[in-house]
Design an enzyme around this catalytic site. Structure first.
Site, PDB file in Angstrom:
ATOM      1  N   LYS A  51       0.838  -1.205   0.000  1.00  0.00           N
ATOM      2  CA  LYS A  51       0.000   0.000   0.000  1.00  0.00           C
ATOM      3  C   LYS A  51       0.871   1.253   0.000  1.00  0.00           C
ATOM      4  O   LYS A  51       0.589   2.232  -0.700  1.00  0.00           O
ATOM      5  CB  LYS A  51      -0.935  -0.017   1.219  1.00  0.00           C
ATOM      6  CG  LYS A  51      -2.076  -1.010   1.052  1.00  0.00           C
ATOM      7  CD  LYS A  51      -2.788  -1.350   2.349  1.00  0.00           C
ATOM      8  CE  LYS A  51      -3.805  -2.459   2.095  1.00  0.00           C
ATOM      9  NZ  LYS A  51      -4.348  -3.073   3.280  1.00  0.00           N
ATOM     10  N   GLN A  95      -5.358  -2.091   9.433  1.00  0.00           N
ATOM     11  CA  GLN A  95      -5.017  -3.381   8.818  1.00  0.00           C
ATOM     12  C   GLN A  95      -5.497  -4.531   9.711  1.00  0.00           C
ATOM     13  O   GLN A  95      -5.155  -4.596  10.886  1.00  0.00           O
ATOM     14  CB  GLN A  95      -3.495  -3.461   8.602  1.00  0.00           C
ATOM     15  CG  GLN A  95      -3.041  -4.695   7.855  1.00  0.00           C
ATOM     16  CD  GLN A  95      -3.530  -4.749   6.414  1.00  0.00           C
ATOM     17  OE1 GLN A  95      -3.444  -3.770   5.687  1.00  0.00           O
ATOM     18  NE2 GLN A  95      -4.056  -5.881   6.002  1.00  0.00           N
ATOM     19  N   ASP A 118     -11.853   1.556   3.454  1.00  0.00           N
ATOM     20  CA  ASP A 118     -12.079   0.118   3.305  1.00  0.00           C
ATOM     21  C   ASP A 118     -13.556  -0.180   3.015  1.00  0.00           C
ATOM     22  O   ASP A 118     -13.908  -1.273   2.590  1.00  0.00           O
ATOM     23  CB  ASP A 118     -11.677  -0.614   4.596  1.00  0.00           C
ATOM     24  CG  ASP A 118     -10.362  -1.362   4.445  1.00  0.00           C
ATOM     25  OD1 ASP A 118      -9.997  -1.682   3.295  1.00  0.00           O
ATOM     26  OD2 ASP A 118      -9.700  -1.635   5.456  1.00  0.00           O
TER      27      ASP A 118
END
Length: 281
Positions: A51, A95, A118
C-alpha cells in the site's frame, strides 16, 4: 483467457497519478492515507508495504502508524479519534486482523465514515445496500472494474458467489444485483454446491480453500473471478480455483497472483481520492 489485474490496476493507478499531479500543479493539498498496523503479522506487513509503494507511485501522501501488539484498545481508540479530526487525513485504514484483545468491529465502527476507505463502516455498508453513493469495499469494487474491462454485461446473468464474508461475499453480491444480475450466495453449508456452481455464468470464488474449485464446478464458457489467496502443496501462491484444471473451459479467469489482488490496492487509492474530493467540495 486471463483477466490481467496487474495491467488494469496499473492503468487505474496512472489515472490517479495524473489527477494528483493536477492537484499539485494547482497548488492544492495532496490526498493522504493513514494505515494503522498493530503487531507483527507477516502477511499484514507485506500488504502494508504494498500500500505504501502504491501511494508513492501515484504521488499520494501516506503514513504507516506501527503500534505494538500489546497496545491497549483505549490507546488505539485515541489514535483513531485523533485521525478522524485531522483535516490533512482523507483515508484511515486499520489493517486486519487485530490482536485478540481488541474488538475489530468496535474499532472499525469508530472510523469516520467519510474517511473509511475500506468501506466497512455500517454507514457505508448501508449505502451500498440501498444503492447510494458511498465508499465501497475495495476487493468487490475491483471485481466490477475487471468485468468492465472485458465489457461483460451482468444484466440477466446468473452469478454464484461462494463465500458470505462482510469483506467480499456480501458486498460483491450487492454490486452484482445493482447491475441486474440474478445472484446466489453459496457457502460451506450449501447443499449440492457443485450443481449450484455449475449454473453460474459468473462464478466468484471466495472461500479461502486452495484449489477447491475444479472444472466439475464450472459451467463451460463461464467467467471465473478467484478471490482466494492460498498456498498449495508446494507452498506456492494459488487461488480457491484449480487454475490449470479450469482454464481451458472458461471464457475468462482471474489468475492468482496477478488477478484481483492488484485491483484491491488500486481501488483503495481510488477510494482515498474520492474521500478527498468529497471532503474538499
Amino acid at each position: 483467457m486471463n483477466i490481467d489485474g496487474k495491467n488494469v490496476s496499473l492503468k487505474r493507478k496512472d489515472e490517479i497519478k495524473q489527477k494528483i499531479q493536477q492537484l499539485q500543479n494547482e497548488g492544492k493539498r495532496i490526498p493522504k492515507l493513514v494505515v494503522i498496523l498493530v503487531g507483527n503479522n507477516q502477511a499484514s506487513q507485506v500488504y502494508v508495504r504494498n500500500k505504501e509503494k502504491a501511494c508513492a507511485y501515484v504521488g499520494m501522501l501516506s503514513e504507516i502508524m506501527r503500534l505494538d501488539e500489546s497496545v491497549l484498545e483505549d490507546e488505539l481508540i485515541q489514535v483513531i479519534e485523533r485521525l478522524n479530526h485531522d483535516e490533512t487525513v482523507d483515508g484511515i485504514l486499520v489493517q486486519l486482523p487485530l490482536p485478540q484483545h481488541i474488538h475489530e468491529e468496535k474499532i472499525l465502527d469508530l472510523i469516520d465514515p467519510k474517511k473509511d476507505v475500506d468501506g466497512f463502516h455500517p454507514i457505508n455498508v448501508a449505502k451500498l445496500f440501498l444503492g447510494q453513493d458511498g465508499l465501497v469495499p475495495c476487493t468487490p469494487q475491483g471485481m466490477m472494474v475487471l468485468l468492465d474491462e472485458i465489457h461483460y454485461d451482468l444484466t440477466g446473468k446468473e452469478v454464484v458467489v461462494v463465500g458470505r464474508s462482510n469483506i467480499v461475499g456480501k458486498p460483491v453480491s450487492l454490486l452484482c444485483l445493482q447491475r441486474n444480475a440474478t445472484v446466489t450466495i453459496a457457502h460451506s453449508r450449501t447443499e449440492n454446491l457443485k450443481e449450484v456452481c455449475q449454473r453460474a455464468d459468473v462464478l466468484i470464488a471466495a472461500i479461502g480453500q486452495a484449489k477447491f474449485f475444479t472444472k466439475d464446478y464450472v459451467k463451460p464458457g463461464a467467467v471465473v473471478l478467484d478471490v482466494g489467496m492460498d498456498r498449495d502443496e508446494n507452498d506456492k501462491l494459488c487461488g480457491d480455483v484449480d487454475y490449470q484444471d479450469v482454464k481451458d473451459i472458461v471464457s475468462y479467469i482471474t489468475p492468482v497472483p496477478g488477478g484481483i489482488g492488484p485491483m484491491t490496492i488500486a481501488m483503495l487509492l481510488e477510494n482515498t481520492l474520492k474521500a478527498y474530493y468529497n471532503r474538499e467540495e
